[in-house]
Design a protein around this motif. Sequence first.
Motif, short mmCIF file in Angstrom:
data_model
loop_
_atom_site.label_atom_id
_atom_site.label_comp_id
_atom_site.label_asym_id
_atom_site.label_seq_id
_atom_site.Cartn_x
_atom_site.Cartn_y
_atom_site.Cartn_z
N LYS A 205 2.51 2.68 -3.25
CA LYS A 205 1.70 3.31 -4.31
C LYS A 205 1.77 4.82 -4.17
CE LYS A 205 0.44 -0.31 -6.35
NZ LYS A 205 1.85 -0.47 -6.74
N ARG A 206 2.65 5.42 -4.94
CA ARG A 206 2.93 6.85 -4.76
C ARG A 206 1.71 7.75 -4.95
NH1 ARG A 206 8.52 7.42 -4.76
NH2 ARG A 206 9.58 5.67 -5.72
N GLU A 207 0.82 7.33 -5.85
CA GLU A 207 -0.30 8.23 -6.16
C GLU A 207 -1.50 8.03 -5.24
OE1 GLU A 207 -0.83 4.56 -8.68
OE2 GLU A 207 0.69 5.65 -7.58
N LEU A 208 -1.34 7.13 -4.26
CA LEU A 208 -2.48 6.83 -3.38
C LEU A 208 -2.78 8.01 -2.46
CD1 LEU A 208 -4.31 4.33 -2.59
CD2 LEU A 208 -2.78 4.12 -0.65
N ARG A 209 -4.05 8.34 -2.35
CA ARG A 209 -4.44 9.42 -1.44
C ARG A 209 -4.20 9.01 0.01
NH1 ARG A 209 -10.24 12.03 -2.55
NH2 ARG A 209 -9.73 13.58 -0.98
N GLY A 210 -3.63 9.91 0.78
CA GLY A 210 -3.40 9.63 2.18
C GLY A 210 -2.16 8.81 2.44
N THR B 93 1.02 9.67 2.52
CA THR B 93 1.94 10.32 3.45
C THR B 93 1.53 10.07 4.89
OG1 THR B 93 1.74 12.06 1.81
CG2 THR B 93 3.27 12.43 3.61
N GLU C 131 0.35 -2.03 -14.37
CA GLU C 131 -0.62 -1.36 -15.21
C GLU C 131 -1.19 -2.32 -16.25
OE1 GLU C 131 1.50 2.06 -16.58
OE2 GLU C 131 1.50 2.93 -14.55
N THR D 240 -6.59 -5.43 -7.41
CA THR D 240 -5.39 -5.21 -6.61
C THR D 240 -4.87 -6.52 -6.03
OG1 THR D 240 -6.23 -3.06 -6.03
CG2 THR D 240 -4.44 -3.91 -4.70
N LEU E 80 -0.23 7.53 5.97
CA LEU E 80 -0.02 6.12 6.28
C LEU E 80 1.45 5.84 6.58
CD1 LEU E 80 -2.36 4.39 3.66
CD2 LEU E 80 -2.80 4.81 6.07
N VAL F 4 0.84 -1.20 0.00
CA VAL F 4 0.00 0.00 0.00
C VAL F 4 0.88 1.25 0.00
CG1 VAL F 4 -1.74 1.29 1.27
CG2 VAL F 4 -1.87 -1.20 1.20
#
Lengths: 290, 318
Positions: free
Chosen positions: A101-106, A108, A170, A179, A110, A98
């Motif tokens: 995944k650099r583009e995941l919201r939140g 930072t 991708e 996922t 986590l 988890v």
Amino acid sequence: MVTATRGYRAFQAANAAVLTGVVLVTLFPFVNIVARSFSGEQEIRSGQVVLWPKGFNLTTYQKVMSDPVFWANYRNTVVYTVVATVIALVLTTCYAYVLSKRELRGRTVLVGIAVFTMFFNGGLIPNYVLVSSLGLRNTLWAIVLPNAISVFNLLVMKAFFESLPPELEEAAAVDGSGTYGTLLRIVLPLSKAVLATMLLFYAVSFWNSWFAGFLYMDRQGLFPVTVYLRNLIAGATGGTDNTATSEAALQIAANIQAVTIVLIMLPIMLVYPFIQRFFVSGVMLGAVKG
Amino acid sequence: MVVTLSKEVKDAPAPGPPVRRKRRPLRRDWQLYSLAVLPLLFFLVFRYLPMLGNVIAFRRYQPGGDLFGEQWVGLRYFTMFLGDPTFWQVFTNTAVLGALTLLFCFPLPIVLALLLNEVRTRWLKGFVQTVSYLPHFLSIVVVAGLILQTVAVDGVINQGLQALGRDPVAFIQEPGWFRTLYVSSEVWQTVGWGTILYLAALTTIDTDLYDQAKVDGANRWRQTWHVTLPGIAPTMITLLILNIGTFLAVGFEKVLLLYNPLTFETADVVSTYLYRVGIVSGSFSYAAAIGLFEALIGLFLVLGANTLSRRTVGTSLW
């Protein structure tokens, strides 16, 4: 290459001598303990054992290995290590994936939740109170759950996942893989090396751990073997403040201690030459990103 | 399926600059978030709940009672331990052990790494490394067992003393010897493993720099001084910050295994003291107050060292 001046050659000789010294000093306690484990108690008492067994015998090994408590505790260590390692590996893998995944919201937040615990922790007493009030005492969960994720290992794994080419995942997503499917079928098969490293990191640390067992287990039959050894050597430090070990207060023969030490070290020493490089690469991977 | 489809649709018109962070809806990433649930539960229960549990340092706690205590008592336990001479004794012991450990265990791996770096025979270097990492893999109980056997009255050190015609010393019962035992065994355990990061840093130094130094007439020693050391300086600083941050967190388990009432005078440290006060004697709130104090000092040390190094040399942990 360096033009080997006389001074530099002298340095090389001195350096070789120093490093040989380092090797000898490091290995000496191991050789000595093995020699003691095969020696007679009288010979140890009179201070004759250095590098080679004196009064060679195998009776101490027979004695320790015929102690049912020793085996029960040894088996406990194996069970605790296996269960704890599996759980730790699963949780660490999930969270590291988890976090990668650099583009995941939140993301930072986590990451921050995990990293902050490296620098500040609740401390011994609140942890003890918590584990006790959750009713985990005298169960293997007292050993497994409070140490289920090592943040260092987590960061090593995160760094590894981040280094994987994103195109593969991708492509899997385009093919309709969710996922979970991507993680199981694409990512994990590519991560065997890092999984092996994490497995070893966790297995060695759980195999070696003693304090959780010492703190949360009240019955001898539940101890890991490291606590068994602790109780032997606590008798040898001459006086201890723990009432649970009153029977250990009498001096335990040095050869019995030596045999127990050797038997606890043995599995690690046997695999050490093969696993060492995994550890080194794991540490470096962690250091790059950690 | 729906999830994946929406991803394609979303992704299609997004060849914009990579810096732009797309807002990915929860609906599509729920599987990813679901993987974080159990780990987060772990952090919440076993890391953050104990942090909150420190509130018992300000409240009266009954063993077996409420996790967060029964009744506010303010700073009562803090004033208690700050006025407790034993606390200051163990605090001093902790600081002395921490300082000695830092003094020896921080620089020695650098020295060993530099020496290893000069070894030109590959197998010899590998062999020394393999051997020197070994103690790192042992249980601390095994390490304590090895120490006790080595310094025992019938152990090797005393055999050496007797060969020199000296009387045997009961090292483990002498307060005057505890610090020496602790620090020297700490060096034995950590010096090899501590070289790994330096050896890695050494391989990243540009070899051109050495060539240029040679052109300028620098000998091996001056090359080490002017090229090698600056090359590994960032690693040194990072590790120094970490070492300073864990300065007071001296090896609790090792002390617990090696000390005994005869050596408390020099061996008892804050963590072992609070262990005895809290868990052995059951004064949980008092011990929690001491623990919280220690943890806060540790946090300030890390932050302080980090800020200092960012201001002075521009390297920091984050």
